[in-house]
Scaffold this active site. Structure first.
Site, PDB file in Angstrom:
ATOM      1  N   LYS A  35      -6.732   7.830  -1.864  1.00 33.78           N
ATOM      2  CA  LYS A  35      -6.249   7.524  -3.210  1.00 33.78           C
ATOM      3  C   LYS A  35      -7.376   7.515  -4.233  1.00 33.78           C
ATOM      4  O   LYS A  35      -7.280   8.148  -5.289  1.00 33.78           O
ATOM      5  CB  LYS A  35      -5.555   6.161  -3.197  1.00 33.78           C
ATOM      6  CG  LYS A  35      -5.074   5.700  -4.553  1.00 33.78           C
ATOM      7  CD  LYS A  35      -4.730   4.224  -4.540  1.00 33.78           C
ATOM      8  CE  LYS A  35      -5.992   3.381  -4.389  1.00 33.78           C
ATOM      9  NZ  LYS A  35      -5.744   1.943  -4.576  1.00 33.78           N
ATOM     10  N   THR A  36      -8.458   6.795  -3.938  1.00 28.07           N
ATOM     11  CA  THR A  36      -9.565   6.673  -4.898  1.00 28.07           C
ATOM     12  C   THR A  36     -10.187   8.027  -5.183  1.00 28.07           C
ATOM     13  O   THR A  36     -10.517   8.348  -6.332  1.00 28.07           O
ATOM     14  CB  THR A  36     -10.633   5.696  -4.362  1.00 28.07           C
ATOM     15  OG1 THR A  36     -10.013   4.442  -4.067  1.00 28.07           O
ATOM     16  CG2 THR A  36     -11.736   5.490  -5.386  1.00 28.07           C
ATOM     17  N   ASP A 219      -4.132   2.228 -11.561  1.00 24.97           N
ATOM     18  CA  ASP A 219      -4.299   2.128 -10.112  1.00 24.97           C
ATOM     19  C   ASP A 219      -3.539   0.905  -9.591  1.00 24.97           C
ATOM     20  O   ASP A 219      -3.269  -0.041 -10.332  1.00 24.97           O
ATOM     21  CB  ASP A 219      -5.790   2.008  -9.799  1.00 24.97           C
ATOM     22  CG  ASP A 219      -6.081   2.146  -8.313  1.00 24.97           C
ATOM     23  OD1 ASP A 219      -5.192   2.621  -7.571  1.00 24.97           O
ATOM     24  OD2 ASP A 219      -7.197   1.787  -7.889  1.00 24.97           O
ATOM     25  N   GLU A 220      -3.194   0.921  -8.294  1.00 26.98           N
ATOM     26  CA  GLU A 220      -2.492  -0.197  -7.639  1.00 26.98           C
ATOM     27  C   GLU A 220      -1.258  -0.624  -8.434  1.00 26.98           C
ATOM     28  O   GLU A 220      -1.007  -1.814  -8.650  1.00 26.98           O
ATOM     29  CB  GLU A 220      -3.443  -1.393  -7.466  1.00 26.98           C
ATOM     30  CG  GLU A 220      -4.695  -1.108  -6.656  1.00 26.98           C
ATOM     31  CD  GLU A 220      -4.442  -0.924  -5.170  1.00 26.98           C
ATOM     32  OE1 GLU A 220      -3.268  -0.975  -4.748  1.00 26.98           O
ATOM     33  OE2 GLU A 220      -5.408  -0.715  -4.412  1.00 26.98           O
ATOM     34  N   GLN A 250       2.976  -1.127   0.161  1.00 20.60           N
ATOM     35  CA  GLN A 250       1.901  -2.117   0.180  1.00 20.60           C
ATOM     36  C   GLN A 250       2.031  -3.125  -0.967  1.00 20.60           C
ATOM     37  O   GLN A 250       1.042  -3.714  -1.394  1.00 20.60           O
ATOM     38  CB  GLN A 250       0.536  -1.428   0.119  1.00 20.60           C
ATOM     39  CG  GLN A 250       0.243  -0.569   1.348  1.00 20.60           C
ATOM     40  CD  GLN A 250      -1.179  -0.042   1.359  1.00 20.60           C
ATOM     41  OE1 GLN A 250      -2.141  -0.781   1.544  1.00 20.60           O
ATOM     42  NE2 GLN A 250      -1.327   1.255   1.168  1.00 20.60           N
ATOM     43  N   ARG A 600      -4.941  -1.339   8.446  1.00 15.90           N
ATOM     44  CA  ARG A 600      -6.380  -1.601   8.251  1.00 15.90           C
ATOM     45  C   ARG A 600      -7.171  -1.045   9.434  1.00 15.90           C
ATOM     46  O   ARG A 600      -8.385  -0.857   9.340  1.00 15.90           O
ATOM     47  CB  ARG A 600      -6.677  -3.113   8.159  1.00 15.90           C
ATOM     48  CG  ARG A 600      -6.025  -3.881   7.014  1.00 15.90           C
ATOM     49  CD  ARG A 600      -6.178  -3.237   5.674  1.00 15.90           C
ATOM     50  NE  ARG A 600      -5.024  -2.398   5.384  1.00 15.90           N
ATOM     51  CZ  ARG A 600      -5.011  -1.428   4.473  1.00 15.90           C
ATOM     52  NH1 ARG A 600      -6.098  -1.147   3.788  1.00 15.90           N
ATOM     53  NH2 ARG A 600      -3.923  -0.714   4.246  1.00 15.90           N
TER      54      ARG A 600
END
Length: 706
Positions: A35-36, A219-220, A250, A600
């Site tokens: 994503k980043t 973002d997010e 998420q 994770r």
């Protein structure tokens, strides 16, 4: 810079997300999908195609994320990256308000109150209104006010009906708002809310920022609340070039006001939205990814995507089951010790739990197995305020000269003892060279208000009762006497708030630790318990981050990744949490949280649970989390079955050197068992050669077949 240079490190989906320049765009970025990297290269692509960096606004949720993103963009496009407006919602709004605050009645040099400041203001107002703290706990009121602000509910709009408490809260809210305004101050909610107010009130300001921020990236996005959504809608109203990036699977922060509907309904709010799904995962093995996908697909509130990876199959997921929570922790530490012995770095291992209180047994087990650890984003269990309060009472019983512990509890819970009165007591004790406790027994000759003397005498009486009733009692019983005599829980906590529920769970866990000590120590004393506890309060016990395993909540682990992950306490009631099992939407958020925990893990995933748990002093049977049952059996390692004997199966005399698992000491040898009934005891040998007597009734042994 050519497109080929920009896109050389991106996959097909990521390139597509970069190339859509105009119009609303929803990028559904699955866990570990780069994503980043996609956001970074999308901004670089915009600049390389003639978009002025001054017309770009990028909003993140942390300053650290903003700085890291700007650094990455700088490496691609150079110094022009510094002209991008990039930061958190709060920092972005603060910059806007510093220019235009006078238009809504503030000056440009307004101050920002942090959480502690706002809490002090609310506490002051509650005191002025003479409201009982039991019903109007400042933290609870602050949380309610924050919720009202996020939903644009003004004090006069609060509907109290015939509920006098609601009306009083509305009055506190009204006074709070007026206090901030008089002091030219804003809280964190105001920074966003007042910016929205500015845009709505002043069309020319809205027009200015619509022109300035022609391209907006958030973002997010799954973590945004209604207020943040309204802000983005206003800023992007003219050009609609709003790109939001997030993962509906998420969304785990509803308790902070996050609204999953923001991401689920984005394409309905913004007409002609294009949707790109980033589904290639670069983090986890195929087995972990398939397991996580099978869990999350049970949710209804989701856009739907299927993650895949070209990486290896990897190890199957291992389920660890202990009889008790202590045995569960020991078995986890045994696995970790084995992994580290085979070359895994301790820093690449994470233990993830649903609630903070679970860290206690794993800290104890880590100390026992000599495994260095760090509690990330939290406080070590025995350093938490509510735990230290109870321990301070115990310390004053053992050592009446312990003035530090006495000063901690003399007004905890609050007894109306003021700071000046406590300072005077300390001064008198120092002048006379006696302990504070002795001073409390001789207050006649001290010049202080009678009300203060009465409060001190009240405490001294409570202390005397605790000390007298504690004689000959076990540690757990003494703790219960402290809690009952002081009414600590009733006076300190409002048990309906999530924060206070967490503190209650920590107190329950402290009681559990005392019960374990009482049942597993041959001659349990309060002095010995406090001596053992002191081993877990040394903040310098382990130094260096790279050689320590990480313990944290699942919420704290979001955005992180580890080679090896242990999801612990995976039983219904803990994960999913008991507070959320009666609501479909809350269960879905719990499932998203479990999904976050699973994703994770890069190479190895372990899930642990216990067959019984200590709950408020009682042993309760537990069942493995419903989420574990959603993982296909083909993805799980075959469990190593242990032969569990009941109490009736124990022989009454010598045992032929049988190997067993003890819930606290791990692998042991049983040398002999003597006695009958509740008094039956076992003589055991630990792996380090130490020998102990334990009561069979509490041992809960599992016999291993060699």
């Amino acid at each position: 810079m050519s497109d080929s240079n920009i896109f050389r490190n991106l996959n097909e989906q990521q390139v597509a997300a970069c190339k859509i320049v105009e119009g609303p765009l929803l990028i559904l970025a699955g866990a570990g999908s780069g994503k980043t990297r996609t956001i970074t290269y999308r901004i670089a692509y915009l600049i390389s195609h003639g978009i002025s960096p001054e017309n770009i606004l990028a909003v993140t949720f942390t300053n650290k994320a903003a700085e890291e993103m700007k650094e990455r963009i700088y490496k691609i496009v150079g110094p022009v990256a510094n002209k991008i407006t990039m930061g958190t919602f709060h920092s972005t709004c603060s910059r806007i308000l510093r220019k235009h605050a006078e238009l809504i009645g503030y000056t440009k040099n307004f101050v920002i109150y942090d959480e502690k400041d706002t809490l002090n203001v609310i506490r002051k107002i509650i005191k002025e209104m003479d409201l009982p703290l039991e019903s109007f706990a400042p933290k609870k009121i602050r949380r309610i006010i924050s919720k009202y602000k996020r939903e644009f509910i003004k004090p006069e709009m609060v509907a109290g009906g015939y509920n006098p408490n609601t009306l009083k809260i509305a009055t506190v809210y009204s006074r709070y708002v007026k206090f901030l305004f008089r002091n030219n101050a804003m809280d964190f909610d105001d920074l966003i809310g007042k910016t929205v107010e500015l845009m709505r009130k002043c069309p020319e300001i809205k027009e200015y920022y619509n022109e300035k921020f022609q391209f907006i990236l958030v973002d997010e996005y799954q973590d945004t609340n209604r207020m943040q959504f309204e802000l983005i809608k206003l800023l992007g109203d003219k050009y609609k070039n709003v790109c939001v990036v997030g993962d509906d699977d998420q969304s785990i922060y509803s308790f902070r006001g996050a609204d999953i509907e923001n991401i689920l309904s984005f394409d309905k709010i913004f007409a002609n939205t294009k949707i790109i799904k980033l589904e290639e995962n670069y983090r986890s093995t195929k087995n972990i990814l398939e397991a996580a996908s099978n869990v999350i697909k049970n949710n209804v509130e989701r856009k739907g995507k299927t993650l895949y990876t070209d990486w290896k199959e990897g190890e199957k997921i291992e389920l660890i089951d202990g009889y008790s929570s202590m045995e569960e922790a020991n078995l986890v530490m045994e696995r970790i010790k084995s992994l580290v012995a085979k070359g895994t770095k301790a820093g690449d291992v994470a233990i993830l739990y649903r609630i903070n209180a679970l860290s206690r047994v794993f800290e104890v087990a880590a100390q026992k197995y000599r495994i260095p650890y760090v509690v990330v984003g939290g406080t070590r269990f025995f350093e938490r305020a509510e735990v230290k309060d109870i321990l301070a009472y115990l310390k004053t019983i053992v050592n009446p000269r312990d003035n530090v512990s006495l000063m901690r509890v003399i007004n905890t819970p609050p007894r109306g003892i003021g700071k000046k009165s406590m300072e005077l007591l300390e001064l008198e004790a120092a002048m006379k060279g006696v302990s504070l406790l002795k001073m409390l027994a001789n207050l006649e000759n001290i010049d202080m208000p009678s009300r203060a003397k009465e409060a001190f005498r009240n405490f001294y009486g409570i202390y005397g009762d605790i000390k007298k009733e504690s004689e000959g009692k076990g540690v757990k019983e003494i703790m219960e006497i402290v809690l009952n005599k002081t009414a600590y829980i009733d006076k300190m906590y409002n048990t309906t708030s999530p924060e206070d529920m967490s503190k209650m769970e920590n107190i329950d866990e402290l009681l559990n630790s005392a019960e374990e000590f009482d049942s597993l120590t041959e001659t349990p004393t309060l002095e010995e318990y406090l001596n053992q506890i002191s081993l877990f309060t040394d903040i310098d016990a382990w130094k260096g981050k790279s050689d320590r395993i990480n313990m944290m909540t699942v919420h704290g682990a979001k955005g992180l990744e580890f080679d090896t992950v242990f999801i612990v306490g995976a039983v219904d009631g803990l994960f999913p949490h008991i507070n959320n099992i009666d609501s479909d939407s809350k269960i879905e958020e719990e499932r998203r949280l479990f999904y976050v925990a699973m994703t994770r893990a890069k190479e190895r995933l372990y899930i642990s649970y216990s067959h019984v748990r200590d709950f408020r002093g009682s042993i309760m049977p537990s069942i493995v989390s419903r989420f574990v049952k959603e993982i296909p059996e083909k993805l799980m390692k075959e469990e190593k079955k242990l032969h569990v004997r009941t109490l009736n199966e124990f022989p009454t005399e010598n045992v032929s050197n049988e190997l067993a698992i003890h819930p606290v000491f791990g692998k042991i040898r049983i040398l002999k068992i003597v006695g009958k009934g509740d008094g039956k005891r076992a003589y055991i040998a630990l792996e380090n050669g130490e020998k102990k007597w334990v009561l069979v009734k509490y041992a809960k042994l599992k016999f291993l077949e060699e």
